[in-house]
Each structure stands twice: as C-alpha cells, then as structure tokens.
Design an enzyme around this catalytic site. Structure first.
Site, PDB file in Angstrom:
ATOM      1  N   GLY A  32     -54.027 -43.270 -17.274  1.00 42.08           N
ATOM      2  CA  GLY A  32     -54.011 -42.311 -16.163  1.00 42.08           C
ATOM      3  C   GLY A  32     -53.455 -40.940 -16.522  1.00 42.08           C
ATOM      4  O   GLY A  32     -53.543 -40.008 -15.730  1.00 42.08           O
ATOM      5  N   GLU A  33     -52.869 -40.793 -17.703  1.00 44.46           N
ATOM      6  CA  GLU A  33     -52.339 -39.465 -18.073  1.00 44.46           C
ATOM      7  C   GLU A  33     -53.491 -38.499 -18.339  1.00 44.46           C
ATOM      8  O   GLU A  33     -54.574 -38.908 -18.767  1.00 44.46           O
ATOM      9  CB  GLU A  33     -51.468 -39.590 -19.330  1.00 44.46           C
ATOM     10  CG  GLU A  33     -50.154 -40.319 -19.059  1.00 44.46           C
ATOM     11  CD  GLU A  33     -49.277 -40.434 -20.301  1.00 44.46           C
ATOM     12  OE1 GLU A  33     -49.688 -39.965 -21.384  1.00 44.46           O
ATOM     13  OE2 GLU A  33     -48.189 -41.015 -20.170  1.00 44.46           O
ATOM     14  N   ARG A  73     -44.426 -27.628   2.697  1.00 43.49           N
ATOM     15  CA  ARG A  73     -43.854 -28.000   3.991  1.00 43.49           C
ATOM     16  C   ARG A  73     -42.474 -28.633   3.837  1.00 43.49           C
ATOM     17  O   ARG A  73     -41.765 -28.781   4.800  1.00 43.49           O
ATOM     18  CB  ARG A  73     -44.817 -28.941   4.747  1.00 43.49           C
ATOM     19  CG  ARG A  73     -46.039 -28.194   5.273  1.00 43.49           C
ATOM     20  CD  ARG A  73     -47.040 -29.109   5.923  1.00 43.49           C
ATOM     21  NE  ARG A  73     -47.759 -29.894   4.935  1.00 43.49           N
ATOM     22  CZ  ARG A  73     -48.672 -30.819   5.234  1.00 43.49           C
ATOM     23  NH1 ARG A  73     -48.951 -31.059   6.485  1.00 43.49           N
ATOM     24  NH2 ARG A  73     -49.293 -31.489   4.288  1.00 43.49           N
ATOM     25  N   ASP A  91     -48.343 -23.548  16.566  1.00 46.05           N
ATOM     26  CA  ASP A  91     -46.893 -23.462  16.795  1.00 46.05           C
ATOM     27  C   ASP A  91     -46.415 -22.045  16.493  1.00 46.05           C
ATOM     28  O   ASP A  91     -47.158 -21.224  15.955  1.00 46.05           O
ATOM     29  CB  ASP A  91     -46.118 -24.505  15.959  1.00 46.05           C
ATOM     30  CG  ASP A  91     -46.368 -24.358  14.466  1.00 46.05           C
ATOM     31  OD1 ASP A  91     -46.580 -23.217  14.009  1.00 46.05           O
ATOM     32  OD2 ASP A  91     -46.362 -25.380  13.766  1.00 46.05           O
ATOM     33  N   LYS A 134     -44.555 -26.418  19.821  1.00 46.81           N
ATOM     34  CA  LYS A 134     -44.687 -27.734  19.185  1.00 46.81           C
ATOM     35  C   LYS A 134     -43.297 -28.209  18.765  1.00 46.81           C
ATOM     36  O   LYS A 134     -42.542 -27.462  18.166  1.00 46.81           O
ATOM     37  CB  LYS A 134     -45.593 -27.604  17.959  1.00 46.81           C
ATOM     38  CG  LYS A 134     -45.864 -28.913  17.273  1.00 46.81           C
ATOM     39  CD  LYS A 134     -46.953 -28.748  16.218  1.00 46.81           C
ATOM     40  CE  LYS A 134     -46.406 -28.840  14.829  1.00 46.81           C
ATOM     41  NZ  LYS A 134     -47.413 -28.731  13.791  1.00 46.81           N
ATOM     42  N   SER A 168     -54.219 -31.551   8.178  1.00 45.72           N
ATOM     43  CA  SER A 168     -53.977 -32.738   7.358  1.00 45.72           C
ATOM     44  C   SER A 168     -54.472 -33.968   8.118  1.00 45.72           C
ATOM     45  O   SER A 168     -55.632 -34.351   7.997  1.00 45.72           O
ATOM     46  CB  SER A 168     -52.481 -32.833   7.025  1.00 45.72           C
ATOM     47  OG  SER A 168     -52.227 -33.975   6.251  1.00 45.72           O
ATOM     48  N   GLY A 218     -54.930 -33.977  11.226  1.00 48.29           N
ATOM     49  CA  GLY A 218     -55.726 -33.439  12.335  1.00 48.29           C
ATOM     50  C   GLY A 218     -55.034 -33.524  13.683  1.00 48.29           C
ATOM     51  O   GLY A 218     -55.533 -33.009  14.683  1.00 48.29           O
ATOM     52  N   GLY A 219     -53.846 -34.147  13.716  1.00 46.45           N
ATOM     53  CA  GLY A 219     -53.150 -34.333  14.991  1.00 46.45           C
ATOM     54  C   GLY A 219     -52.789 -33.020  15.670  1.00 46.45           C
ATOM     55  O   GLY A 219     -53.000 -32.846  16.881  1.00 46.45           O
ATOM     56  N   THR A 220     -52.273 -32.090  14.904  1.00 46.69           N
ATOM     57  CA  THR A 220     -51.846 -30.804  15.471  1.00 46.69           C
ATOM     58  C   THR A 220     -53.052 -30.061  16.040  1.00 46.69           C
ATOM     59  O   THR A 220     -53.029 -29.585  17.182  1.00 46.69           O
ATOM     60  CB  THR A 220     -51.169 -29.948  14.374  1.00 46.69           C
ATOM     61  OG1 THR A 220     -50.093 -30.698  13.828  1.00 46.69           O
ATOM     62  CG2 THR A 220     -50.679 -28.632  14.925  1.00 46.69           C
TER      63      THR A 220
HETATM   64  C1  R5P Z   1     -47.263 -27.551  10.323  1.00 44.19           C
HETATM   65  O1  R5P Z   1     -46.390 -26.854  10.844  1.00 44.19           O
HETATM   66  C2  R5P Z   1     -48.539 -27.014   9.763  1.00 44.19           C
HETATM   67  O2  R5P Z   1     -48.707 -25.649  10.013  1.00 44.19           O
HETATM   68  C3  R5P Z   1     -49.734 -27.773  10.290  1.00 44.19           C
HETATM   69  O3  R5P Z   1     -49.851 -27.530  11.672  1.00 44.19           O
HETATM   70  C4  R5P Z   1     -49.582 -29.235  10.052  1.00 44.19           C
HETATM   71  O4  R5P Z   1     -49.104 -29.488   8.775  1.00 44.19           O
HETATM   72  C5  R5P Z   1     -50.894 -29.931  10.261  1.00 44.19           C
HETATM   73  O5  R5P Z   1     -50.712 -31.291  10.024  1.00 44.19           O
HETATM   74  P1  R5P Z   1     -51.562 -32.369  10.803  1.00 44.19           P
HETATM   75  O6  R5P Z   1     -52.998 -32.023  10.624  1.00 44.19           O
HETATM   76  O7  R5P Z   1     -51.188 -33.673  10.139  1.00 44.19           O
HETATM   77  O8  R5P Z   1     -51.120 -32.349  12.233  1.00 44.19           O
END
Ligand code: R5P
Length: 297
Positions: free
Chosen positions: A35-36, A93, A170, A193, A224, A226-228
């Site tokens: 894997g290296e 982050r 946010d 948020k 990431s 997609g929740g936010t």
């Molecule tokens: C967080 O403050 C970032 O700006 C994004 O809103 C966050 O990382 C998105 O992550 P996820 O898609 O998992 O909600």
C-alpha cells in the site's frame, strides 16, 4: 516554472499547465503491494520553481503523504522554490482544541509541509481563513487562500440565478454568501447553525427570510455528508423559495449526500473541480494559473 501534477490531481494539474501554456510533468506513481506509494519526479527541477498540484480529498492520509513526498523530493533535488497547490486541503476543520488533548491537524500539516521544503501553499476556500492566517503567522511558509465562489456564482448566473438570494449555512461561511451575492446581485445572509453539546447533532435555525417566490443559492466550502446543505435547502423551500441551488467548492459527497440534498428539494447541485465529481462544472484551473503567474512572472 515546472508544473508537477500529483496522483490526485492529474487532470487539474494538466489544465493549470494548459492555462499557463507550459507542459505538465505528472509524477510517476505506483503502489507497492503493502500500500505504500512509489513516486518519481519526471522533470529536472534544479534551479526551477516547482509547482506541485495535489488535492487531498479522500483518501486524505495517502494523498497528504504523497504531497509531503513530492515536496521533499523537489526541495532535495534543488528546486529554487517549491509551491504546493492543494486545491482541497484536508483537515482544515480540525483547527481548534475544544477538548483537552485534541489534535490541531491544520497546524501539523502546515508544519510538515514547511519542514518538507515548501515555500508557498495555495489552497482554495479553506474552511476557516482566520485559522489559516493564524497558522501562517507561526510559520515561514507563505499561505494563500483563494475563493472559487465568484466562479460558482458566475456559472449560476449563466444558468438564470441572477438576482438570487445568496446564503451561507452558518455564520462562519457568511463571506462566501457575500462573495456569491456580489456576482448574483441579490441579498445575502446566513443560517444559525449549532452543534448540540450532548448529541453532537447539528441544529440549524432558519430565520424568516424574504424569499417567497424568489430563487436562492446556498454557498458552502464543503459538502461532506450533505447534512448541512440539506438542512439549508429544506429551510429555504419551506419558506417558499422557488429554485434553490446547492453550490460548494469541495464536493466530498460522502455516503448518500446527493440523495439527502436532492430530497431536501435542491433544483441544482454545483461544485468545482478541486475534487473531481460529476458536479464539477466549474474549473479552478484559471484562478490558480493567474495566481501562479503573478507569483512567478
Ligand atoms: C462546516 O462548518 C463546513 O463549512 C460545512 O458546512 C460542513 O463541513 C459540511 O459538512 P456536511 O456536509 O457533513 O454537513
């Protein structure tokens, strides 16, 4: 200037070289049975400015290690200057210590890059520009954070989103909404948020906005899970927004992120090619090439 696309950014590195009118010299890359990574620079860099292009989306740790290896090798082989272009810089982050003993990953990565021999680091829409500046003050390496949001907004404008309300999920990302608003020409704002201390769940408060019957675009640095984004889109739709575009710079789209955002009611999902996905309709190649041209005339 020698453009060296790493294994994670062959295409984008090639496009940057194309914008600059020079050849790209991708590294030779193989994976050993355990894997290296095996990497070899394919152009002489002695006395040159070596520009290493390597994004660090998943698998982050492997791609970071490759970045350190390419940087160290270019420095070791006598490059006069090593510029690391890391379109998506992972771990940004993790920039604050909330609990005793937590790692400050951003600091560690910048430190390692500097130790490897990087003179400059160029990133696009780092999660926190403030944290990046704070880290930069503790290091010799030059750090630049460019924004792709104006490019995303231009694209949305071409698709008919001119005058749309620009929103950030946010307060920390309100500068993205402001940048988007400057291009789209509508209002800009942000959602509240909070992460619950008990469950770690995100709570998002959607303020009443003057959005009924209007188009909106939500701008975020990263999608990431997609929740936010899904919460923001759903909040806008619930208030009667007409079309809602979900735009981000870095499309990580982990798990069922796309489904969550579509089910929330997004009419469009848009991203750049810092992380190449089917949503990458906007390229950051010219943005990066222009910056490189001004650093290395
Ligand atoms: C967080 O403050 C970032 O700006 C994004 O809103 C966050 O990382 C998105 O992550 P996820 O898609 O998992 O909600």
């Amino acid at each position: 200037m020698i453009i060296i696309p790493g294994p994670a950014s062959r295409e984008l590195g090639g496009s940057i070289a194309g914008e600059l009118g020079v050849d790209a010299h991708p590294v030779e890359h193989r994976v050993f049975p355990d894997g290296e990574s095996y990497l070899r620079l394919t152009a002489p860099v002695e006395g040159e400015t070596a520009v290493i292009v390597q994004t660090t989306s998943p698998p982050q740790d492997t791609r970071l290690m490759q970045l350190f290896m390419m940087t160290g090798t270019a420095a070791d082989l006598g490059a006069e200057k090593v510029i690391c272009v890391v379109p998506y810089l992972a771990y940004t982050r993790q920039d604050k210590r909330f609990l005793e003993g937590e790692t400050l990953s951003l600091d560690i990565i910048v430190n390692l890059l500097e130790e490897a021999g990087a003179d400059d680091l160029i990133v696009i829409d780092a999660h926190s520009a403030d944290s990046l500046q704070r880290v930069q003050r503790r290091h010799r390496i030059g750090v630049e954070n460019l924004s792709a949001v104006p490019l995303l907004a231009e694209h949305l404008k071409e698709l008919g989103y001119g005058g749309a309300y620009s929103l950030a999920p946010d307060m920390g990302a309100v500068h993205l909404a402001e940048l988007g608003g400057e291009v789209l020409g509508g209002d800009f704002g942000f959602f509240e948020k909070r992460r619950s201390r008990g469950t770690g769940e995100i709570e998002m408060t959607v303020r009443e906005l003057d959005i009924r019957g209007r188009d909106a675009a939500v701008f975020d640095d990263i999608i990431s899970s997609g929740g936010t984004m899904a919460r923001a889109v759903a909040g806008l739709k619930a208030q009667g927004a007409r079309q809602v575009a979900a735009a981000c710079t870095h499309a990580l789209f982990v798990g069922d992120a796309e489904r969550r955002i579509r089910e929330a009611g997004a009419d469009l999902i848009l991203a750049t090619d810092t992380v190449a996905t089917k949503f990458s309709q906007v390229s950051v190649a010219r943005l990066i090439a222009e910056r490189l041209r001004s650093i290395v005339p």
